[in-house]
Design a protein around this motif. Structure first.
Motif, PDB file in Angstrom:
ATOM      1  N   GLU A  96       0.723  -1.129   0.077  1.00 31.66           N
ATOM      2  CA  GLU A  96      -0.115   0.091   0.172  1.00 31.66           C
ATOM      3  C   GLU A  96       0.817   1.125  -0.010  1.00 31.66           C
ATOM      4  OE1 GLU A  96      -2.952   2.841   0.305  1.00 31.66           O
ATOM      5  OE2 GLU A  96      -3.071   0.998  -0.371  1.00 31.66           O
ATOM      6  N   TYR A  97       1.713   1.403   0.978  1.00 27.27           N
ATOM      7  CA  TYR A  97       2.635   2.654   0.772  1.00 27.27           C
ATOM      8  C   TYR A  97       3.513   2.782  -0.573  1.00 27.27           C
ATOM      9  CZ  TYR A  97       6.223   5.610   2.382  1.00 27.27           C
ATOM     10  OH  TYR A  97       7.074   6.656   2.619  1.00 27.27           O
ATOM     11  N   ILE A  98       3.921   1.439  -1.108  1.00 22.77           N
ATOM     12  CA  ILE A  98       4.770   1.650  -2.360  1.00 22.77           C
ATOM     13  C   ILE A  98       3.820   2.031  -3.581  1.00 22.77           C
ATOM     14  CG2 ILE A  98       6.041   0.207  -4.217  1.00 22.77           C
ATOM     15  CD1 ILE A  98       7.223  -1.551  -1.845  1.00 22.77           C
ATOM     16  N   ALA A  99       2.427   1.551  -3.507  1.00 25.61           N
ATOM     17  CA  ALA A  99       1.509   1.755  -4.522  1.00 25.61           C
ATOM     18  C   ALA A  99       1.169   3.187  -4.423  1.00 25.61           C
ATOM     19  CB  ALA A  99       0.360   0.890  -4.142  1.00 25.61           C
ATOM     20  N   GLY A 100       1.561   3.960  -3.549  1.00 28.79           N
ATOM     21  CA  GLY A 100       1.334   5.455  -3.551  1.00 28.79           C
ATOM     22  C   GLY A 100      -0.027   5.998  -2.776  1.00 28.79           C
ATOM     23  N   PRO A 159      -2.752  -0.074  -8.223  1.00 28.33           N
ATOM     24  CA  PRO A 159      -3.428  -1.083  -7.752  1.00 28.33           C
ATOM     25  C   PRO A 159      -2.523  -1.911  -6.784  1.00 28.33           C
ATOM     26  CG  PRO A 159      -3.989  -1.085 -10.226  1.00 28.33           C
ATOM     27  CD  PRO A 159      -2.804   0.059  -9.845  1.00 28.33           C
ATOM     28  N   LEU A 160      -3.108  -2.402  -5.854  1.00 26.83           N
ATOM     29  CA  LEU A 160      -2.146  -3.189  -4.810  1.00 26.83           C
ATOM     30  C   LEU A 160      -1.725  -4.459  -5.720  1.00 26.83           C
ATOM     31  CD1 LEU A 160      -3.863  -3.391  -1.397  1.00 26.83           C
ATOM     32  CD2 LEU A 160      -1.999  -2.477  -2.030  1.00 26.83           C
ATOM     33  N   ASN A 161      -2.516  -4.914  -6.543  1.00 31.55           N
ATOM     34  CA  ASN A 161      -1.999  -6.025  -7.244  1.00 31.55           C
ATOM     35  C   ASN A 161      -0.634  -5.869  -8.151  1.00 31.55           C
ATOM     36  OD1 ASN A 161      -3.606  -7.910  -6.353  1.00 31.55           O
ATOM     37  ND2 ASN A 161      -5.464  -7.503  -7.945  1.00 31.55           N
ATOM     38  N   SER A 162      -0.612  -4.518  -8.566  1.00 25.51           N
ATOM     39  CA  SER A 162       0.710  -4.525  -9.319  1.00 25.51           C
ATOM     40  C   SER A 162       1.776  -4.405  -8.579  1.00 25.51           C
ATOM     41  CB  SER A 162       0.503  -3.014  -9.804  1.00 25.51           C
ATOM     42  OG  SER A 162      -0.469  -2.816 -10.659  1.00 25.51           O
ATOM     43  N   VAL A 163       1.757  -4.264  -7.158  1.00 29.51           N
ATOM     44  CA  VAL A 163       2.811  -4.402  -6.209  1.00 29.51           C
ATOM     45  C   VAL A 163       2.922  -5.769  -5.423  1.00 29.51           C
ATOM     46  CG1 VAL A 163       3.982  -3.421  -4.138  1.00 29.51           C
ATOM     47  CG2 VAL A 163       2.444  -1.826  -5.529  1.00 29.51           C
ATOM     48  N   THR A 164       1.991  -6.373  -5.144  1.00 29.46           N
ATOM     49  CA  THR A 164       2.039  -7.481  -4.452  1.00 29.46           C
ATOM     50  C   THR A 164       2.604  -8.647  -5.630  1.00 29.46           C
ATOM     51  OG1 THR A 164      -0.199  -7.944  -5.049  1.00 29.46           O
ATOM     52  CG2 THR A 164       0.348  -7.233  -3.007  1.00 29.46           C
ATOM     53  N   ALA A 165       2.540  -8.484  -6.893  1.00 29.83           N
ATOM     54  CA  ALA A 165       2.792  -9.319  -7.794  1.00 29.83           C
ATOM     55  C   ALA A 165       4.499  -9.468  -7.756  1.00 29.83           C
ATOM     56  CB  ALA A 165       2.301  -8.935  -9.143  1.00 29.83           C
ATOM     57  N   PHE A 166       5.193  -8.226  -7.441  1.00 31.54           N
ATOM     58  CA  PHE A 166       6.577  -8.254  -7.199  1.00 31.54           C
ATOM     59  C   PHE A 166       7.064  -8.973  -6.118  1.00 31.54           C
ATOM     60  CE2 PHE A 166       6.035  -4.474  -9.620  1.00 31.54           C
ATOM     61  CZ  PHE A 166       6.967  -4.610 -10.432  1.00 31.54           C
ATOM     62  N   VAL A 167       6.185  -9.406  -5.250  1.00 29.28           N
ATOM     63  CA  VAL A 167       6.431 -10.358  -4.179  1.00 29.28           C
ATOM     64  C   VAL A 167       6.005 -11.857  -4.463  1.00 29.28           C
ATOM     65  CG1 VAL A 167       6.160 -10.936  -1.570  1.00 29.28           C
ATOM     66  CG2 VAL A 167       6.325  -8.502  -2.530  1.00 29.28           C
ATOM     67  N   GLY A 168       4.847 -12.072  -5.044  1.00 32.19           N
ATOM     68  CA  GLY A 168       4.414 -13.145  -5.411  1.00 32.19           C
ATOM     69  C   GLY A 168       5.162 -14.135  -6.371  1.00 32.19           C
TER      70      GLY A 168
END
Length: 345
Positions: free
Chosen positions: A304-308, A318-327
């Protein structure tokens, strides 16, 4: 791993989560000193009403929603990986989140549902929540039925992905034939976000997540037995059908609730359990479930913080754009490590 090391890992995770919470509340387009935040949260008053509004109405609900969503998705992913005996199982990958989106979309875009519920506030959200839980449960039951018939984790994974695509295709068809004015209400479900959750909605999320996460504590020991197979679990006196029902029901509720209010947040339920096992060097659910909950909460809050969502970037992602970098790296790691183990044999 010894008890001291386990305690150190949990202490580190708690500190990490608290640190991210502090950053999300204090940092943003308007920076607020930590002391001022503490005064607002303890009810001692703030220097300005604007500061109080930012902390209590804009940032704190988002942080609480992120904590609950991350913990819920991580616990749901842990249970699914054990039930399906598949290290790549999670609500997003197996299409459960897509089923929840489909259920929510039917209510939001449906001709009758929206007309009846549009002006009822929280009651409207309850209708969406119920439909999301039903959609998640339907996909779970189909996937579990196929898993029992086929028994191949790879086939189950492919079927889950196909179910997710099928649910997504139906949502696209509903969108195509729907009045454009209604589409904005559906946007958050397809992208994932904790930024628009209100305190009224948090009451529903908190109660549901507290009950189901509490149930996971009861299921920890039976899930440990299931790691060695259903026959072994039955020989230990575990009611396998009850464990399956309670686990599937809890995953459906957790996935439906989080999707209804925060959208389809991907990869958290997949990554958090593996990260927890890697840190603790164990598969004991009594440790993995709470550790996964903490890691899942941290992933969602950091994303959430990285997503702005708190002013880090000019455009909110979108959160999915960031969580994909972890998943995505976790998926590759699981696949490659599994192949290495097979070659070593």
């Amino acid at each position: 791993m010894g008890k001291g090391a386990v305690a150190a890992v949990f202490a580190l995770l708690v500190v990490l989560v608290l640190a991210v919470v502090v950053v999300l509340i204090t940092q943003g387009s308007v920076a607020i000193p930590l002391g001022e935040v503490v005064r607002v949260l303890t009810g001692r008053g703030a220097e300005s009403e604007i500061t109080r509004t930012i902390v209590l109405d804009a940032r704190l609900p988002k942080v609480v929603a992120g904590l609950l969503a991350g913990a819920a998705l991580a616990v749901g992913g842990t249970q699914m990986q054990t039930l399906f005996r598949n290290p790549l199982a999670d609500p997003f990958v197996l299409g459960v989140s897509s089923g929840a989106v489909l259920g929510a979309a039917v209510v939001i875009l449906g001709t009758g549902g929206v007309g009846w519920l549009a002006g009822l506030g929280v009651v409207s959200r309850l209708g969406v929540t119920g439909a999301a839980v039903a959609g998640a449960a339907a996909v779970l039951l189909i996937a579990l039925g196929i898993a029992r018939r086929v028994g191949d984790p790879v086939v189950v994974l492919v079927v889950g992905v196909m179910l997710g695509y099928l649910a997504g295709a139906i949502v696209d068809m509903l969108v195509y034939y729907t009045d454009p004015d209604r589409l904005q209400a559906l946007a958050t479900f397809t992208r994932g976000s904790v930024r628009n959750v209100t305190w009224d909605e948090l009451q529903i999320i908190s109660i549901a997540c507290a009950v189901v996460l509490g149930l996971s504590v009861y299921l920890a020991q039976p899930l440990n037995a299931l790691l060695l197979g259903e026959r072994y679990a039955s020989s230990l006196g575990v009611n396998v059908r009850r464990v399956h029902f309670l686990s599937l029901a809890s995953v459906a509720v957790l996935s439906g609730i989080t999707t209804a209010y925060c959208g389809a947040i991907g990869f958290v339920g997949l990554a958090a359990p593996h990260l927890a096992r890697g840190l603790l060097r164990t598969a004991d659910h009594r440790l993995i479930l709470p550790a996964s909950a903490l890691i899942g909460a941290a992933i969602v809050l950091v994303a959430e913080y990285i997503a702005g969502g708190n002013g880090l970037t000019r455009t909110s992602l979108p959160l999915n754009s960031v969580t994909a970098f972890v998943g995505a790296p976790v998926i590759l790691w699981v696949l490659l490590s599994g192949r290495s183990r097979k070659q070593a044999r």
